[in-house]
Design a protein around this motif. Structure first.
Motif, PDB file in Angstrom:
ATOM      1  N   UNK A  96       0.902  -1.131  -0.253  1.00 41.87           N
ATOM      2  CA  UNK A  96      -0.095   0.044   0.197  1.00 41.87           C
ATOM      3  C   UNK A  96       0.934   1.327  -0.149  1.00 41.87           C
ATOM      4  N   UNK A  99       7.041   2.811  -0.205  1.00 43.22           N
ATOM      5  CA  UNK A  99       8.360   2.223   0.174  1.00 43.22           C
ATOM      6  C   UNK A  99       8.238   0.810   0.734  1.00 43.22           C
ATOM      7  N   UNK A 182      -6.249   0.888  -0.856  1.00 46.13           N
ATOM      8  CA  UNK A 182      -5.306   0.575  -1.825  1.00 46.13           C
ATOM      9  C   UNK A 182      -5.008  -1.018  -1.877  1.00 46.13           C
TER      10      UNK A 182
ATOM     11  N   UNK B  54      17.686  -5.517  -4.697  1.00 43.22           N
ATOM     12  CA  UNK B  54      17.071  -5.304  -5.990  1.00 43.22           C
ATOM     13  C   UNK B  54      17.763  -4.053  -6.579  1.00 43.22           C
ATOM     14  N   UNK B  67      18.389   0.877   3.571  1.00 41.47           N
ATOM     15  CA  UNK B  67      18.286   1.520   4.730  1.00 41.47           C
ATOM     16  C   UNK B  67      19.599   2.424   4.980  1.00 41.47           C
ATOM     17  N   UNK B  71      24.526  -1.952   6.823  1.00 40.12           N
ATOM     18  CA  UNK B  71      26.072  -2.114   6.635  1.00 40.12           C
ATOM     19  C   UNK B  71      26.414  -1.962   5.266  1.00 40.12           C
ATOM     20  N   UNK B 126      13.922   6.462  -7.074  1.00 38.72           N
ATOM     21  CA  UNK B 126      13.018   5.921  -6.309  1.00 38.72           C
ATOM     22  C   UNK B 126      11.773   5.671  -7.180  1.00 38.72           C
ATOM     23  N   UNK B 130      10.256   2.108  -8.591  1.00 42.27           N
ATOM     24  CA  UNK B 130       8.770   2.154  -8.343  1.00 42.27           C
ATOM     25  C   UNK B 130       7.694   2.045  -9.640  1.00 42.27           C
ATOM     26  N   UNK B 137       2.590   2.601 -10.498  1.00 41.21           N
ATOM     27  CA  UNK B 137       2.744   2.117  -8.988  1.00 41.21           C
ATOM     28  C   UNK B 137       2.981   3.322  -8.035  1.00 41.21           C
ATOM     29  N   UNK B 138       3.799   4.233  -8.683  1.00 45.91           N
ATOM     30  CA  UNK B 138       4.123   5.211  -7.673  1.00 45.91           C
ATOM     31  C   UNK B 138       2.888   6.040  -7.352  1.00 45.91           C
ATOM     32  N   UNK B 140      -0.284   5.371  -7.415  1.00 43.73           N
ATOM     33  CA  UNK B 140      -1.159   4.397  -6.728  1.00 43.73           C
ATOM     34  C   UNK B 140      -0.761   4.484  -5.439  1.00 43.73           C
ATOM     35  N   UNK B 141       0.270   4.263  -5.141  1.00 43.63           N
ATOM     36  CA  UNK B 141       0.893   3.960  -3.590  1.00 43.63           C
ATOM     37  C   UNK B 141       0.861   5.010  -2.718  1.00 43.63           C
ATOM     38  N   UNK B 142       0.657   4.980  -1.475  1.00 37.80           N
ATOM     39  CA  UNK B 142       0.679   6.058  -0.504  1.00 37.80           C
ATOM     40  C   UNK B 142       2.267   6.577  -0.496  1.00 37.80           C
ATOM     41  N   UNK B 143       2.237   7.784  -0.902  1.00 38.13           N
ATOM     42  CA  UNK B 143       3.362   8.601  -0.874  1.00 38.13           C
ATOM     43  C   UNK B 143       4.303   8.154   0.231  1.00 38.13           C
ATOM     44  N   UNK B 144       5.762   8.442   0.024  1.00 35.06           N
ATOM     45  CA  UNK B 144       6.561   8.186   1.395  1.00 35.06           C
ATOM     46  C   UNK B 144       6.280   9.595   2.247  1.00 35.06           C
ATOM     47  N   UNK B 148      10.181   8.381   6.189  1.00 31.18           N
ATOM     48  CA  UNK B 148      10.578   7.313   5.130  1.00 31.18           C
ATOM     49  C   UNK B 148      11.590   7.734   4.256  1.00 31.18           C
ATOM     50  N   UNK B 149      11.523   8.924   3.567  1.00 23.98           N
ATOM     51  CA  UNK B 149      12.629   9.633   2.572  1.00 23.98           C
ATOM     52  C   UNK B 149      13.935   9.516   3.443  1.00 23.98           C
ATOM     53  N   UNK B 152      15.849   6.312   3.761  1.00 21.62           N
ATOM     54  CA  UNK B 152      16.062   5.514   2.502  1.00 21.62           C
ATOM     55  C   UNK B 152      17.130   5.932   1.889  1.00 21.62           C
TER      56      UNK B 152
END
Lengths: 217, 217
Positions: A96, A99, A182, B54, B67, B71, B126, B130, B137-138, B140-144, B148-149, B152
């Motif tokens: 959903x 990220x 979603x 990925x 993240x 490491x 990013x 996506x 998909x970008x 559609x999805x809940x934005x970061x 979260x930004x 990442x």
């Protein structure tokens, strides 16, 4: 062979997503055995190399082979440190939140030292590798000549500092995301084998052996 | 993007099985783009690490993310040398001679330096990643969120010292082996996608979006 899990080391302990970590040897062995291809990392003159190669496992060791002339084997013959990895891609996760898109996978990472096998171990390991591809294959195939034996080397590495990661579910999402409208889910991916294809140069009178008919990747 | 082949370097020139080598960028890009999983090799304190992750490609760069706490990303943020590899397993080859059994595969190996992306490049990369998984998909999805930004990071590496290896046939065998009555051929392997599976927690009233229905790995 079932063994108790070893405590992870600083390198094999998963720090992020540690709920995906598996340290039991049955899980680790199953992931290794389910693939014919690994990636071996090593260092030459301070620089990283990764070589994809075919591997096999006998007990607590993983093995790979190559030509006496290969750069990888020449370097590894000196007993250098190696990082052995196997990865299976099992699916694509649609989440959903942007990220939270992710992959489903099973992977193993092992740290250790390359060990060049002596002649006896090499001969026995290559026979095991061949029969591991398909039972009976060793006796069916034309045996290696002395020259071929000489040109082929086998490296092994003890599975000691090793861990697996199994991401077979969906990531945990935020409560607000679960409450959204979603869609989320995954698309599974599987390595599927097709029907055997004869060498175009093969005499059609030569029958396909049972070990090919019964081959299961 | 089509580009002329670059001359191989000492590290990317295949010395063994050099007839399998491909240096043209179209072949290299196609192999990279056909996989969602790569293996990145790097060195920390002189020791080799290989991390499956990925990746995606934009022009002449390959990207991967993670993240800020990982490491791998912490080490790579310093611009260290990396070895990027992608491997597709396409089949198992049964040969007449024991030592000619082989795999069919396509692989890419690239040597370069990790480069931590700045904020603007990260955000754009990013989004491309996506939408590369599935177009649309970008949005559609809940934005970061800002958090979260921040958590990442994106690493990229220029594709410069790079080569591909395509083993899609059968190995050349000795004349005496061709004359034998032994079967030879291959079993093809393909990564096949299954039907999408909805999250068990999903409200069944929520329809599957077209980008999932039309998803092609």
């Amino acid at each position: 062979m079932s063994e108790t899990a070893k405590a992870p080391t600083d390198r094999t302990r998963l720090r992020r997503y540690n709920w995906l970590a598996k340290y039991d040897r049955d899980t680790i062995n199953a992931i290794i055995d389910a693939s014919k291809v690994c990636q071996v990392g090593y260092v030459i003159d301070g620089e990283p190399y990764v070589t994809p190669t075919s591997h096999w496992r006998i007990g607590d060791h993983v093995y790979w082979h190559g030509s006496s002339a290969s750069r990888m084997l020449k370097a590894q013959a000196k007993g250098i440190k190696v990082c052995f990895t196997v990865t299976h891609l099992d699916g694509i996760v649609f989440s959903r939140a942007a990220f939270n898109h992710n992959l489903q996978y099973r992977s193993v990472i092992a740290f250790g030292e390359a060990e060049m096998c002596d002649d006896e171990t090499k001969r026995s390991a290559l026979r095991t590798f061949t029969d591991g591809l398909a039972p009976g294959l060793w006796d069916y195939a034309r045996p290696p000549t002395d020259q071929e034996w000489k040109a082929s080397k086998v490296i092994r590495m003890q599975l000691d500092e090793v861990s697996a990661k199994v991401a077979d579910g969906l990531p945990e999402e935020d409560a607000e995301d679960y409450a959204s409208d979603r869609w989320a889910g995954h698309v599974p991916l599987t390595l599927v084998q097709g029907a055997p294809v004869a060498d175009p140069r093969l005499d059609p009178a030569i029958a396909m052996p049972d070990f090919v008919k019964n081959f299961k990747y």
